[in-house]
Structure formats: C-alpha cells, structure tokens
Design a protein around this motif. Structure first.
Motif, mmCIF file in Angstrom:
data_model
loop_
_atom_site.group_PDB
_atom_site.id
_atom_site.type_symbol
_atom_site.label_atom_id
_atom_site.label_comp_id
_atom_site.label_asym_id
_atom_site.label_seq_id
_atom_site.Cartn_x
_atom_site.Cartn_y
_atom_site.Cartn_z
ATOM 1 N N TYR A 52 1.794 26.432 0.279
ATOM 2 C CA TYR A 52 0.594 26.414 1.104
ATOM 3 C C TYR A 52 0.717 25.397 2.242
ATOM 4 C CZ TYR A 52 -4.340 26.030 2.358
ATOM 5 O OH TYR A 52 -5.523 26.004 3.038
ATOM 6 N N LEU A 54 -1.466 24.087 5.940
ATOM 7 C CA LEU A 54 -2.691 24.222 6.726
ATOM 8 C C LEU A 54 -2.439 25.053 7.970
ATOM 9 C CD1 LEU A 54 -4.428 20.749 6.670
ATOM 10 C CD2 LEU A 54 -5.019 22.807 5.430
ATOM 11 N N GLY A 55 -1.194 25.052 8.454
ATOM 12 C CA GLY A 55 -0.882 25.781 9.677
ATOM 13 C C GLY A 55 -0.911 27.283 9.461
ATOM 14 N N THR A 56 -0.129 27.755 8.484
ATOM 15 C CA THR A 56 -0.027 29.202 8.300
ATOM 16 C C THR A 56 -1.130 29.734 7.402
ATOM 17 O OG1 THR A 56 1.416 28.856 6.421
ATOM 18 C CG2 THR A 56 2.473 29.169 8.548
ATOM 19 N N LYS A 57 -1.677 28.855 6.562
ATOM 20 C CA LYS A 57 -2.754 29.215 5.644
ATOM 21 C C LYS A 57 -2.356 30.283 4.634
ATOM 22 C CE LYS A 57 -6.177 29.837 8.531
ATOM 23 N NZ LYS A 57 -7.566 30.160 8.800
ATOM 24 N N GLU A 74 14.310 11.285 -0.534
ATOM 25 C CA GLU A 74 14.496 9.831 -0.637
ATOM 26 C C GLU A 74 13.247 9.058 -0.240
ATOM 27 O OE1 GLU A 74 17.226 8.276 2.535
ATOM 28 O OE2 GLU A 74 18.150 10.253 2.346
ATOM 29 N N ASN A 251 9.970 2.679 6.248
ATOM 30 C CA ASN A 251 9.149 3.147 5.122
ATOM 31 C C ASN A 251 8.845 2.076 4.084
ATOM 32 O OD1 ASN A 251 8.962 5.672 6.199
ATOM 33 N ND2 ASN A 251 10.702 6.479 5.076
ATOM 34 N N TYR A 261 -0.592 12.047 2.379
ATOM 35 C CA TYR A 261 -1.377 12.421 3.568
ATOM 36 C C TYR A 261 -0.460 12.971 4.668
ATOM 37 C CZ TYR A 261 -3.898 11.563 7.953
ATOM 38 O OH TYR A 261 -4.452 11.682 9.190
ATOM 39 N N ASN A 262 0.650 12.269 4.917
ATOM 40 C CA ASN A 262 1.584 12.728 5.949
ATOM 41 C C ASN A 262 2.101 14.125 5.642
ATOM 42 O OD1 ASN A 262 1.428 10.555 7.598
ATOM 43 N ND2 ASN A 262 3.307 9.577 6.888
ATOM 44 N N GLN A 263 2.514 14.340 4.393
ATOM 45 C CA GLN A 263 3.035 15.656 4.037
ATOM 46 C C GLN A 263 1.957 16.720 4.213
ATOM 47 O OE1 GLN A 263 5.914 16.816 3.509
ATOM 48 N NE2 GLN A 263 7.219 15.093 2.984
ATOM 49 N N PHE A 265 -1.064 16.641 6.048
ATOM 50 C CA PHE A 265 -1.726 16.867 7.324
ATOM 51 C C PHE A 265 -0.807 16.725 8.528
ATOM 52 C CE2 PHE A 265 -5.121 15.624 4.433
ATOM 53 C CZ PHE A 265 -5.943 16.726 4.584
ATOM 54 N N LYS A 266 0.281 15.968 8.387
ATOM 55 C CA LYS A 266 1.148 15.776 9.541
ATOM 56 C C LYS A 266 2.280 16.793 9.525
ATOM 57 C CE LYS A 266 2.938 11.811 12.061
ATOM 58 N NZ LYS A 266 3.527 10.478 11.903
ATOM 59 N N TYR A 267 2.904 16.959 8.345
ATOM 60 C CA TYR A 267 4.053 17.857 8.273
ATOM 61 C C TYR A 267 3.675 19.249 7.786
ATOM 62 C CZ TYR A 267 6.109 13.163 8.191
ATOM 63 O OH TYR A 267 6.410 11.863 8.465
ATOM 64 N N ASN A 268 2.368 19.462 7.563
ATOM 65 C CA ASN A 268 1.919 20.796 7.174
ATOM 66 C C ASN A 268 2.485 21.309 5.864
ATOM 67 O OD1 ASN A 268 -0.020 21.798 8.794
ATOM 68 N ND2 ASN A 268 1.383 22.504 10.375
ATOM 69 N N ASN A 269 2.751 20.413 4.917
ATOM 70 C CA ASN A 269 3.243 20.868 3.617
ATOM 71 C C ASN A 269 2.197 20.588 2.552
ATOM 72 O OD1 ASN A 269 5.733 21.529 4.718
ATOM 73 N ND2 ASN A 269 6.480 19.425 4.457
#
Lengths: 305, 460
Positions: A52, A54-57, A74, A251, A261-263, A265-269
C-alpha cells in the motif's frame, strides 16, 4: 396498562443502571478509540502485508515481503539501535530527575504548589514544535550554548554535526519534560507514612539511609509505573527528531517514529511503514514484559510474600 | 434520580460537542462566503471566465503552493486581486515549505481531496493520476495560450502531449556568489566555463582565508542540481543522463562516474568548506541561506530564487552575482537545462475544474497579476508578460534574465529528462546520508557511489 408499567419500569431501571450511565459517559472515548485507534490498528495490520502506498492507493497482497525487506534495511537497524540508546539513556535520567524534584517539593512550604505548577510547565509545552525549534536554536552552531562556551573561552561544540553527540540534545529535551512523572512521584511520596521515618530517626538512621531504605522501597510500585509509561512514551518520540535534526547526521538521530513517518509519507511506502510499526509493537511489548517480569526482584509490595 | 437525568444530559452534550468539532469547517466556510457577498456589492467588474456559469453562483476554490515568504506575500496579494475581480469566486489558500507541501499533498492524494489548484515541479509523475489535463480547456478557450509559444507549452506536457498545467516560469540552476568575498580571499571569480576543480579550490581557499563556508548547501535539491547534472556533463552532449529519457532505467552504467563528485563533497565538508548535516538543517529557506547571512561565499540557486536574495543582500550593501554550474571539463557539456520551475495544475478531485483552469489562465497571462508576481516563480512563459517584466526589471531580476539567456545559449541535447521518478525521495535521502558516511570515514566514496547507483536502479 400493567404491561406498559412494567416496560416503563424496566426502561427506568435500564437507564438508571450504573453500567448504562457509565457506558454513556464513556461513549465519547469509545467512539474516539474505535475510529482513531482500533480501526487504524486493524488496517495497519492488513497493510503491513501489502504494498500500500499513499501515491498509488492500491494495496496488493505481498505476504511477508515487507518484513523480509525490513531486515535487509540498514537504516532500520540503525534507527532501532538509536531509539534503544535514546530510551535507555533518557528514561532513567528523566525518572531520577523527576524523583529528585518531587522529593525536594515534599517539604512543607506555602510555595510548594506554585513550584509544582512551574516545574510542570515544560511537560505541557515540551512536546510542541515551538519548543523543538527553540531547542534547535539553543544548540545551533551559533546558538546560546555555543555563545556561552565561546565567551568563557571554551571551544564550541558542533552538536548536530557530530554523529556521536547529536542525540544528546534530544535526550535532554525529553528529560526536561519531567513534570508528569514528578506529579505521580509527589503523590506517591505523600502516601509513605511518616511513622516509618520517625521510627528510623529514633533508631539513628541518617537522611540518605532513610531515603534508600524507606523512600525507595515504598515508592517502587510508583517507580515501576512511571518506568513503563515513560519507556513507552520514549519509544514513540517523534517531534524532536523531525524538527531539530531531521534524523541526521548519518541517521544518528533517526528515531524509529521518524523513520516510520518518512517511509509512510515521504517515500510513499505505507505498507512498509505499517510493517515497521508492528515490529515496534513487538519490541515495546518485549521491553515492557521484561520490566514487569523483573519487577518481582525490585518492586516492594506491603501485602506481598 | 435528578442526578441520573443530569448525567445523561451531560453525556449527550459531550457527544454533541464532539460532533460539533468535526463540523467546524463548514461553519467557517459560511462566514467566509458571507464576507464575499459584502465585497460583491461594491465591485461591479465583469469577469469573462464566469460567462459559462451563473454569475452569482458561489465558487470555492482551494489552492496551495510552496516557496519563500516573498512568494507567499505576493501570491496572497494576487489571490485577493482575483477575488475582487470575480466576486463569486472565493479562494482558500495554504502555503508550505517544500517538504511540508509534499507531505500534505500525499495525504490529500490518499483522501481524494487534492486542492483545486496546486503547484507541481519536476516530480509530477508521482501525482499524475491527480492532474486534470488542460487540453479541453485550451480548445474551448477557457485557458488562453495565445501568448505562450509552443515550445513553452511543451515543457509542461507529458510524452503523450497532455497539457499537465501551465508553467509558472522558466528556470535553470546556477551558483550565486558574493564577489567581494572572492576578492577578499584572493580567488578568481567564476567564469562561464569554470570546472568543479575551480569550484572546489575556490571554496577551500575562501574557507581557509575567511573562516566561512566556501559554499552553502542546497539540501535535498543537491541530488538534481549537483549529482544528476554532473552525470550529464560526461562524454558528448546528451550521451549520459542520471535516469534515461523515458524513465525506464538508468541513463549511465558505471557507478564510478559518481565517485569524484561524492569525494569532492566529502572533502569539502571535512575541510569546513561545505555545511555538514547539522549546519544544513539550519537552512530552512533561501532567505536564511548561509550566503545571505554572510556565512558562505557561494550557494546553489534556481535562477528564479536569485532576485529575492539579491535584494536582501543589496540592502546590506552586498552585490551578488550569478554563475552557471561548474563543469567537469571546461570544453565539455554544461549539463544545464532550461526547465519549468513549477506549474499550476487543476486537480481531478476539484468540484469546479473550469473555474480553477480560468484562474490558472489568468495567473499566467494577466499583466496586472504578473506585475505583482514579478517572475518570482521563474521567467514568465507568456511573451507579452515576459517582455513587459524584463523591460522594467530590477537589477536583481536583470541578472536572472541575462543568466537564463546565457544558459539557453549553451549547447544542449535535443531531448533531456528533468523529471523525478516515483521513489526518488528515498534515493535522494540515502545519497545525502552516504556522503555523511564518507565524511565520517565509514565508507569510501566508491562504495557511496555504488550504493547510490544500486538504490537508484532499484526504483525500476
């Protein structure tokens, strides 16, 4: 007529039943819990087995692929380790600090309530974006702390540029928000009967002796409660890392919540992030379990064996 | 008994107040609408775009963009101007920094509530499902493209010729610098064909002599402006690009081509000539960039950002200049591209797509509107607007116009790819992190190059 009266009577007893009233009062919470916690939790469990985004839904079932990928990532391991470091350092510091302040504030003085309120303020504002920004400014290369260091002739410290140091300002911010555990400790301290202290005094116990032999054991259930709550809260820290460092350098401040959060909302995963959240749940449950299991060894209970 | 009734009432009140919280939005909208009606009374200007709809029909549009404070101020001014001209249109606006904008956009994409009018850059492929193409509106004349030449329309079309939006302006990347600092450090100023070695040496010397950063950082845009441009500078013109032209794979096959750039960056960070990760987080937008604060002698800019910082520095008696990006070889390809800075798009979720398209058309073509916007988003694509603005350009804007003219004179490949594929954000963040690992001595530049290459190829 009679039937209606019975019905009416049942209706009344139903409405006036303590349970009914209780449930109605709890309704806002139940509503909030179901729609903002329970449903998202169930969905995130499902999404953790999908790709899933957020981009492709679209959410396609991919089984355990997310979990397999997480264990190859890593950044995941680094963020897990850094989060553990954050928890292990910040929680004991915060608890000892709040216990100290609570202890100081048990004295009989008219200003105690005022002081307690004052010391509680950081907890109210501490999690906010505004304070995180202030913190960022304080520890910046030309921030307040470095200016002070510079003025007294010491070398300045590049807090957020050094991967070994960057996490400490974040830990300090968390320690600074000691208010809620302080209030709980203060309440606990009041519960300890003064007769214990008087008896100890008569037997010639010194101040530190009565602290370690009376205060700490009597307070240990409270300490356990605070420990569990603060550990869980520390695992979920997010705002500070996002606002102050953004996870860097290298990191070293990538707290787990921030990486999720990054995965998401930022990376769309979103699927990957959901899987990460479930792993965090397992880690947190394990840590909490260890605290509870070990409590037999150090938590003193009056009714106990 | 009374107590229980009271308890029940209280509980009901709580539930109701909770529900009321959720409805807050609609009540504010009603007051907002009431406001517009009052303004409607004293404005009588006719609006062409509303001929197709009933003149009194209230239209609510939502619009969002990212950018600097200057952009926020002028865009809000322009929106108010449009509302005055079109009393039945009410525009609710939101503005963000770049990163926050896209975080917000992603959540709106997920909930099918993308703003009616929204701004997108080279990363539009990720959001293409949400873009309502302007083709039909161009045919029906609602979107006026008479003043925009075909080549400028093309920069915001996809490969199938769908008009994604209208470009907010043209731009290209460059290096802004303070010549006074170069002179003070005794370093030669950049030329049109300076190389990365010149760049590195200049930065290192400035740091050594003046104890400031040689160059400021471009944070996440560094991936496109730096690393990706760098690959395009190898070999012949158009031989290599970071991603290939049709976005199906990599545009180069030797990871080692990235090594020199990563090594240079790491060396500069270690020497204090380039901000490290901690210092980079202190830059939140172009207005507090280290060049502007006087802590660096150079910085990366998109050309349209230059007038803003030029004006700020001019107020402190510093005159900035603008140079092209350095090259690998002085006689090699520049790797530069003239591209659309961003565009305004109509969203698929919009209830009033036509009104949104009409606004975009006005935004790009209207002379009064653009006399406020002043090409802050890039050099306008409408010919009349561009001519008017460049004729009355401020010194900072003049530098920008001259610069874009100069770069468009560089030899460029026929087809270029300036778009960001889905998944690039992760590659970008990892790339910046690998550079930090090189500076901390955890990995070598070769390994960092290999890892970046692997991350990028795993997108496809």
């Amino acid at each position: 007529m009679k039937g209606a009266a019975i019905k009416n009577g049942r209706m009344r007893s139903l409405i006036y039943n303590d349970n009914t009233v209780g449930h109605i009062f709890a309704l806002p919470f139940i509503f909030g819990f179901i729609s903002f916690s329970l449903i998202p939790i169930v969905f995130s469990f499902y999404y953790s087995f999908t790709d899933y985004s957020l981009g492709t839904k679209t959410a396609e079932w991919i089984g355990f692929v997310n979990f397999v990928n997480i264990f190859k990532d890593e950044v995941f391991f680094k963020s897990l380790l850094k989060t553990l470091q954050y928890v292990v350092v910040s929680v004991p510091l915060k608890l000892s600090f709040s216990l100290m302040i609570a202890f100081l504030l048990t004295r009989k003085s008219k200003l105690v309530t005022l002081y307690r309120s004052l010391y509680y303020i950081p907890s109210l504002v501490g999690g906010s974006v505004a304070v995180a920004l202030v913190w960022k400014q304080l520890f910046a290369r030309r921030g307040l702390f470095n200016t002070v260091l510079d003025n007294i002739g010491l070398p300045t410290i590049n807090w957020f540029g050094d991967q070994n140091l960057a996490i400490y300002p974040l830990i300090l911010l968390s320690v600074w928000q000691f208010g809620s555990s302080m209030i709980i400790f203060a309440a606990g301290l009041k519960e300890i009967p003064t007769t214990y202290y008087e008896a100890a005094k008569i037997d010639g116990a010194k101040g530190y002796q009565s602290f370690f032999r009376i205060t700490l054991p009597c307070l240990s259930p409270i300490i356990q409660y605070n420990l569990v709550m603060q550990t869980i809260a520390a695992f979920m820290s997010f705002t500070q890392a996002l606002i102050i460092t953004g996870g860097g350098p290298n990191n070293s401040t990538m707290l787990y919540g921030l990486y999720v959060y990054n995965q998401a909302f930022k990376y769309n995963n979103m699927g990957y992030a959901s899987a990460m959240s479930w792993i965090m749940l397992i880690v947190m449950s394990l840590v909490t379990m260890v605290i509870f299991k070990s409590s037999k060894l150090w938590v003193f209970s009056e009714s106990g064996d | 008994m009374k107590k229980q009734i009271l308890a029940f009432l209280l509980a009901v009140a709580m539930v109701l107040s909770l529900a009321a919280c959720g409805n807050n939005d609609s009540s504010t909208e009603t007051t907002a609408a009431a406001d517009t009606t009052t303004t409607a009374a004293d404005t009588t200007t006719e609006a062409e775009s509303e001929e197709t709809t009933t003149a009194d029909e209230e239209i609510n549009l939502r619009m969002a963009w990212w950018g600097s404070q200057t952009r926020h101020d002028i865009t809000v001014e322009v929106i108010e101007m449009y509302e005055d001209l079109n009393p039945n249109v009410k525009i609710e606006y939101e503005f963000y920094s770049f990163d926050d904008y896209f975080t917000k956009l992603k959540t709106l994409v997920a909930s099918d509530q993308v703003w009616d009018i929204f701004q997108l850059g080279g990363n539009f492929p990720m959001y293409q499902d949400k873009i309502f193409y302007l083709n039909d509106y161009i045919d029906s004349g609602i979107v006026d493209v008479a003043g925009i030449s075909d080549s400028y329309l093309k920069i915001t079309q996809d490969t199938e010729g769908n008009q994604l939006g209208l470009s907010n302006g043209l731009n290209t990347y460059g290096i802004a610098y303070d010549p006074a600092m170069f002179a003070e450090a005794g370093v030669a100023e950049p030329t049109e064909t300076w190389t990365w070695d010149d760049y590195k040496n200049a930065a290192m010397t400035i740091t050594e002599k003046l104890d400031i950063f040689g160059s400021s950082s471009f944070t996440t845009s560094d991936f496109i402006a730096g690393c990706s441009t760098y690959i395009g500078q190898y070999g012949d013109i158009g031989e290599y690009s970071f991603f290939n032209l049709d976005h199906t794979g990599m545009g180069f096959d030797d990871p080692a081509m990235l090594t020199p750039f990563i090594q240079m960056r790491a060396d500069m960070i270690n020497a204090g000539a380039y901000p490290d990760a901690g210092a980079s987080t202190e830059i939140t937008n172009i207005e507090n960039d280290f060049l502007v604060t006087g802590e660096a002698a150079m910085t990366w800019v998109a050309a349209n950002q230059f007038p803003t910082i030029y004006d700020i520095c001019l107020a402190e008696d510093r005159t900035l200049k603008l140079a092209p990006l350095p090259r690998i070889k002085a006689d090699g390809p520049s790797g530069a591209a003239i591209q659309s800075s961003q565009m305004l798009c109509v969203s698929q979720d919009s209830q009033s797509k036509e009104a949104a398209a009409a606004f975009i058309s006005w935004f790009q073509n209207d002379p009064d509107c653009n006399s406020i916007l002043q090409g802050e988003r890039g050099i306008p694509v409408n010919n009349t607007v561009r001519d008017t603005l460049s004729a009355s350009a401020t010194p900072g804007q003049q530098v920008m116009y001259d610069f874009v003219n100069m770069v468009s004179g560089f030899e460029m490949p026929e087809k270029i790819n300036v778009l960001s594929p889905d998944g690039q954000d992760l590659v970008q963040d990892n790339y910046l992190n690998y550079i930090q690992q090189v500076t901390f001595g955890e990995i070598t530049a070769e390994e960092a190059a290999q890892k970046t290459y692997d991350d990028a190829s795993s997108i496809f």
